[in-house]
Write a protein that holds these residues in place. Structure first.
Motif, PDB file in Angstrom:
ATOM      1  N   ILE A 122       0.815  -1.213   0.000  1.00 26.41           N
ATOM      2  CA  ILE A 122       0.000   0.000   0.000  1.00 26.41           C
ATOM      3  C   ILE A 122       0.853   1.269   0.000  1.00 26.41           C
ATOM      4  CG2 ILE A 122      -1.673   1.367   1.347  1.00 26.41           C
ATOM      5  CD1 ILE A 122      -2.891  -1.258   2.293  1.00 26.41           C
ATOM      6  N   ASN A 123       1.917   1.276   0.789  1.00 30.23           N
ATOM      7  CA  ASN A 123       2.665   2.518   1.017  1.00 30.23           C
ATOM      8  C   ASN A 123       3.910   2.688   0.163  1.00 30.23           C
ATOM      9  OD1 ASN A 123       0.810   3.150   3.054  1.00 30.23           O
ATOM     10  ND2 ASN A 123       2.032   2.131   4.629  1.00 30.23           N
ATOM     11  N   TYR A 124       4.572   1.590  -0.205  1.00 31.34           N
ATOM     12  CA  TYR A 124       5.918   1.744  -0.766  1.00 31.34           C
ATOM     13  C   TYR A 124       6.088   1.335  -2.224  1.00 31.34           C
ATOM     14  CZ  TYR A 124       7.024   2.587   4.089  1.00 31.34           C
ATOM     15  OH  TYR A 124       7.045   3.103   5.351  1.00 31.34           O
ATOM     16  N   ILE A 125       5.360   0.333  -2.681  1.00 25.52           N
ATOM     17  CA  ILE A 125       5.469  -0.036  -4.097  1.00 25.52           C
ATOM     18  C   ILE A 125       4.646   0.951  -4.921  1.00 25.52           C
ATOM     19  CG2 ILE A 125       5.013  -1.794  -5.844  1.00 25.52           C
ATOM     20  CD1 ILE A 125       5.421  -3.910  -3.685  1.00 25.52           C
ATOM     21  N   ASP A 126       5.282   1.609  -5.871  1.00 25.42           N
ATOM     22  CA  ASP A 126       4.597   2.593  -6.706  1.00 25.42           C
ATOM     23  C   ASP A 126       3.884   1.859  -7.842  1.00 25.42           C
ATOM     24  OD1 ASP A 126       3.742   4.653  -8.279  1.00 25.42           O
ATOM     25  OD2 ASP A 126       5.638   5.739  -8.305  1.00 25.42           O
ATOM     26  N   TRP A 127       2.643   1.485  -7.599  1.00 25.34           N
ATOM     27  CA  TRP A 127       1.903   0.711  -8.595  1.00 25.34           C
ATOM     28  C   TRP A 127       1.563   1.522  -9.828  1.00 25.34           C
ATOM     29  CZ3 TRP A 127       2.396  -4.178  -8.136  1.00 25.34           C
ATOM     30  CH2 TRP A 127       2.522  -4.763  -6.873  1.00 25.34           C
ATOM     31  N   ASN A 128       1.554   2.853  -9.710  1.00 24.24           N
ATOM     32  CA  ASN A 128       1.348   3.695 -10.900  1.00 24.24           C
ATOM     33  C   ASN A 128       2.478   3.482 -11.901  1.00 24.24           C
ATOM     34  OD1 ASN A 128      -1.098   5.009 -10.441  1.00 24.24           O
ATOM     35  ND2 ASN A 128      -0.162   6.492  -9.073  1.00 24.24           N
ATOM     36  N   THR A 129       3.709   3.457 -11.386  1.00 23.71           N
ATOM     37  CA  THR A 129       4.870   3.228 -12.256  1.00 23.71           C
ATOM     38  C   THR A 129       4.822   1.818 -12.840  1.00 23.71           C
ATOM     39  OG1 THR A 129       6.239   4.766 -10.984  1.00 23.71           O
ATOM     40  CG2 THR A 129       7.382   3.158 -12.341  1.00 23.71           C
ATOM     41  N   ILE A 130       4.529   0.819 -12.008  1.00 22.41           N
ATOM     42  CA  ILE A 130       4.466  -0.568 -12.481  1.00 22.41           C
ATOM     43  C   ILE A 130       3.376  -0.711 -13.554  1.00 22.41           C
ATOM     44  CG2 ILE A 130       4.072  -2.965 -11.821  1.00 22.41           C
ATOM     45  CD1 ILE A 130       6.629  -1.799 -10.666  1.00 22.41           C
ATOM     46  N   GLY A 131       2.215  -0.119 -13.285  1.00 25.62           N
ATOM     47  CA  GLY A 131       1.110  -0.196 -14.235  1.00 25.62           C
ATOM     48  C   GLY A 131       1.422   0.489 -15.553  1.00 25.62           C
ATOM     49  N   LEU A 132       2.071   1.662 -15.472  1.00 29.27           N
ATOM     50  CA  LEU A 132       2.457   2.396 -16.679  1.00 29.27           C
ATOM     51  C   LEU A 132       3.435   1.582 -17.524  1.00 29.27           C
ATOM     52  CD1 LEU A 132       2.541   5.028 -18.386  1.00 29.27           C
ATOM     53  CD2 LEU A 132       4.370   5.820 -16.892  1.00 29.27           C
ATOM     54  N   LEU A 133       4.435   0.995 -16.860  1.00 25.66           N
ATOM     55  CA  LEU A 133       5.426   0.184 -17.570  1.00 25.66           C
ATOM     56  C   LEU A 133       4.773  -1.023 -18.236  1.00 25.66           C
ATOM     57  CD1 LEU A 133       8.376   0.194 -14.994  1.00 25.66           C
ATOM     58  CD2 LEU A 133       8.389   1.226 -17.257  1.00 25.66           C
ATOM     59  N   PHE A 134       3.937  -1.718 -17.482  1.00 25.01           N
ATOM     60  CA  PHE A 134       3.273  -2.901 -18.028  1.00 25.01           C
ATOM     61  C   PHE A 134       2.431  -2.550 -19.249  1.00 25.01           C
ATOM     62  CE2 PHE A 134      -0.689  -5.384 -18.177  1.00 25.01           C
ATOM     63  CZ  PHE A 134      -0.174  -6.645 -18.477  1.00 25.01           C
ATOM     64  N   ALA A 135       1.646  -1.489 -19.128  1.00 30.83           N
ATOM     65  CA  ALA A 135       0.764  -1.090 -20.234  1.00 30.83           C
ATOM     66  C   ALA A 135       1.562  -0.735 -21.482  1.00 30.83           C
ATOM     67  CB  ALA A 135      -0.106   0.095 -19.806  1.00 30.83           C
ATOM     68  N   MET A 136       2.645   0.025 -21.311  1.00 30.00           N
ATOM     69  CA  MET A 136       3.447   0.422 -22.468  1.00 30.00           C
ATOM     70  C   MET A 136       4.165  -0.780 -23.081  1.00 30.00           C
ATOM     71  SD  MET A 136       2.733   3.478 -23.042  1.00 30.00           S
ATOM     72  CE  MET A 136       3.853   3.593 -24.432  1.00 30.00           C
ATOM     73  N   MET A 137       4.582  -1.727 -22.244  1.00 30.38           N
ATOM     74  CA  MET A 137       5.221  -2.939 -22.775  1.00 30.38           C
ATOM     75  C   MET A 137       4.248  -3.731 -23.634  1.00 30.38           C
ATOM     76  SD  MET A 137       7.458  -4.229 -19.488  1.00 30.38           S
ATOM     77  CE  MET A 137       8.926  -3.332 -18.959  1.00 30.38           C
ATOM     78  N   VAL A 138       2.975  -3.784 -23.214  1.00 32.42           N
ATOM     79  CA  VAL A 138       1.953  -4.475 -24.010  1.00 32.42           C
ATOM     80  C   VAL A 138       1.739  -3.758 -25.339  1.00 32.42           C
ATOM     81  CG1 VAL A 138      -0.518  -5.024 -24.119  1.00 32.42           C
ATOM     82  CG2 VAL A 138       0.769  -5.493 -22.032  1.00 32.42           C
ATOM     83  N   LEU A 139       1.598  -2.439 -25.278  1.00 31.89           N
ATOM     84  CA  LEU A 139       1.410  -1.653 -26.504  1.00 31.89           C
ATOM     85  C   LEU A 139       2.571  -1.831 -27.476  1.00 31.89           C
ATOM     86  CD1 LEU A 139      -0.006   1.689 -25.034  1.00 31.89           C
ATOM     87  CD2 LEU A 139      -1.163   0.237 -26.703  1.00 31.89           C
ATOM     88  N   ILE A 140       3.792  -1.764 -26.938  1.00 33.08           N
ATOM     89  CA  ILE A 140       4.983  -1.881 -27.782  1.00 33.08           C
ATOM     90  C   ILE A 140       5.097  -3.292 -28.358  1.00 33.08           C
ATOM     91  CG2 ILE A 140       7.502  -1.721 -27.834  1.00 33.08           C
ATOM     92  CD1 ILE A 140       5.957   0.958 -27.533  1.00 33.08           C
ATOM     93  N   SER A 141       4.795  -4.313 -27.544  1.00 32.74           N
ATOM     94  CA  SER A 141       4.901  -5.707 -28.007  1.00 32.74           C
ATOM     95  C   SER A 141       3.959  -5.988 -29.171  1.00 32.74           C
ATOM     96  CB  SER A 141       4.598  -6.672 -26.850  1.00 32.74           C
ATOM     97  OG  SER A 141       5.555  -6.544 -25.829  1.00 32.74           O
ATOM     98  N   ILE A 142       2.731  -5.484 -29.074  1.00 33.38           N
ATOM     99  CA  ILE A 142       1.761  -5.698 -30.158  1.00 33.38           C
ATOM    100  C   ILE A 142       2.193  -4.930 -31.409  1.00 33.38           C
ATOM    101  CG2 ILE A 142      -0.624  -5.354 -30.905  1.00 33.38           C
ATOM    102  CD1 ILE A 142      -1.479  -5.716 -27.990  1.00 33.38           C
ATOM    103  N   THR A 143       2.585  -3.671 -31.214  1.00 37.47           N
ATOM    104  CA  THR A 143       2.987  -2.842 -32.360  1.00 37.47           C
ATOM    105  C   THR A 143       4.223  -3.409 -33.044  1.00 37.47           C
ATOM    106  OG1 THR A 143       2.124  -0.907 -31.184  1.00 37.47           O
ATOM    107  CG2 THR A 143       3.524  -0.487 -33.098  1.00 37.47           C
ATOM    108  N   GLU A 144       5.113  -3.987 -32.255  1.00 37.12           N
ATOM    109  CA  GLU A 144       6.341  -4.554 -32.823  1.00 37.12           C
ATOM    110  C   GLU A 144       6.035  -5.706 -33.776  1.00 37.12           C
ATOM    111  OE1 GLU A 144      10.819  -5.382 -31.128  1.00 37.12           O
ATOM    112  OE2 GLU A 144       9.127  -6.070 -29.929  1.00 37.12           O
ATOM    113  N   LYS A 145       4.943  -6.420 -33.524  1.00 36.66           N
ATOM    114  CA  LYS A 145       4.556  -7.541 -34.384  1.00 36.66           C
ATOM    115  C   LYS A 145       4.240  -7.089 -35.809  1.00 36.66           C
ATOM    116  CE  LYS A 145       4.675 -11.005 -31.495  1.00 36.66           C
ATOM    117  NZ  LYS A 145       5.578 -12.149 -31.750  1.00 36.66           N
TER     118      LYS A 145
END
Length: 433
Positions: free
Chosen positions: A48-71
């Protein structure tokens, strides 16, 4: 006792990460798990307090977008066309990559920019048989410098912008962009000078490059148009997120989920998830957990408060000290938790008689953003680049990066000191008299 435990676990984990002998994510997660086992904090507090899930979520989402586009072959097409435009000349290629990265990091954010641009650059260097390290080094430095220039470029700037009511996008552009440009130009000159002997043009590779038909790599299927449209919408959302009052992470996740839905029949979701850089994501989680231990036992807070004590509340000394402490500290740990700890401390400076706090805020922003260039874990963008490079079997050695990062950060902080003194402190001293 908890202070000693947290400090020892963090230092040992950091030293092991530096050796590059073991997987960074495993070491960071192991260190974080030890902190949990010692009872310094609970699992609930960490999540709740220390893991920045906004950063993790942003990274995950962009990795998905990039992976699909790379195909679709789009990034390969862009890489070949970009390399052909400069006729395979390594130095113009490096300068062009640095400029594009800096601009992208200023207008979007540095993590998103490197996620898009690093795969392209890795393809180009492999195509031209060039060493990838100088280009990856330039991209990391450029992303953090470019991110320094605007409100949305780097997470610390976003946090500072939210904490100070009269700061807006234009404020950051006016106060930080001129210095960012100076440091960027110095960085380009230095990297070109240091690596010019290794960046030699190969006539054979040039001819092979010029004869490649880039369009053959582009798969003109419905997935291409869907990917380009959704990626374009997502980036547009990043540019206007402050007007839309929607978080960057929400925009990125919406784009990723939309593209997964639109392309489900053309590429399986399971296959896309296999392409996500899970090691990088878990390294971030481990890193946030480790730094959270320092926060939980009060080490970061005490460091912040010690600044005021050491300067006796002197305005000029405080501004310069915050610049250097935040710069050095941000090279050792991620700059996000340090800035989070410093914001309430600076806000309390008014109780010490400091009315004009703007130079101190700019010192914090400069130190936190530029200090991230010191090590591979100093900024989120650095970790992402290292993860992408490792995935492409172009691992960036921790110590090798350190040898370039530390001198460059010291130079950046020195230039920033001169800038702050002449732009803010001397004029303020004159008005005070």
């Amino acid at each position: 006792m908890n202070v000693i435990l947290a400090s020892v676990i963090f230092i040992v984990s950091y030293l092991l990460i530096m050796t590059d002998k073991m997987n960074r994510a495993v070491i960071a997660l192991f260190g974080g798990t030890l902190l949990l086992l010692t009872g310094i904090y609970t699992t609930e507090e960490v999540f709740i307090n220390y893991i920045d899930w906004n950063t993790i979520g942003l990274l995950f989402a962009m990795m998905v977008l990039i992976s699909i586009t790379e195909k679709t072959g789009l990034f390969t097409y862009i890489a070949i066309r970009f390399a052909q435009k400069v006729r395979g000349n390594p130095i113009p290629l490096l300068i062009g990559a640095s400029v594009l990265t800096a601009i992208g990091s200023a207008l979007l954010d540095n993590v998103t920019t490197v996620l898009i641009f690093v795969p392209i650059m890795l393809k180009i260097t492999k195509l031209l048989n060039l060493p990838s390290f100088p280009y990856l080094l330039a991209i990391i430095f450029s992303s953090n410098i470019g991110g320094t220039a605007t409100l949305i470029g780097d997470p610390p700037n976003i946090m500072i912008g939210q904490a100070v009511e009269h700061f807006n996008f234009l404020s950051f552009l006016i106060h930080l962009a001129p210095l960012a440009l100076i440091i960027f130009l110095a960085m380009i000159f230095t990297i070109v000078f240091l690596f010019k002997n290794k960046l030699q043009k190969n006539k054979t590779n040039e001819q092979e490059l010029l004869h490649i038909d880039a369009s053959t790599y582009l798969r003109k299927t419905p997935m291409l148009y869907k990917s380009v449209c959704v990626l374009g919408l997502t980036i547009t959302g990043f540019l206007f997120h402050s007007f839309l009052h929607i978080e960057l992470t929400a925009i990125a996740l919406a784009g990723a989920v939309l593209l997964l839905l639109l392309t489900e029949k053309e590429v399986s979701t399971e296959h896309i998830f296999e392409k996500v850089e899970w090691v990088t994501l878990f390294f971030f989680i481990g890193l946030f957990t480790l730094v959270g231990g320092l926060q939980e036992v009060g080490i970061i807070d005490e460091l912040a408060r010690a600044i005021i004590v050491s300067t006796d509340g002197d305005f000029s000394k405080t501004a310069i000290l915050i610049l250097w402490v935040s710069g050095i500290f941000s090279g050792v740990v991620d700059n996000i938790p340090f800035v989070a700890a410093m914001i309430p401390v600076i806000q309390e400076f008014q109780s010490y008689g400091m009315v004009y706090l703007d130079p101190i805020w700019w010192s914090l922003a400069l130190g936190a953003c530029l200090g991230g260039n010191a090590t591979l874990i100093g900024a989120s963008a650095n970790v992402v680049v290292a993860g992408l490079a490792e995935g492409a079997k172009e691992r960036i050695p921790f110590i090798r990066f350190l040898l370039y990062g530390i001198p460059f950060v010291l130079f950046s902080l020195l230039i920033s000191t001169i800038y702050i003194i002449f732009r803010y402190l001397i004029p303020y001293a004159g008005q005070a008299l």
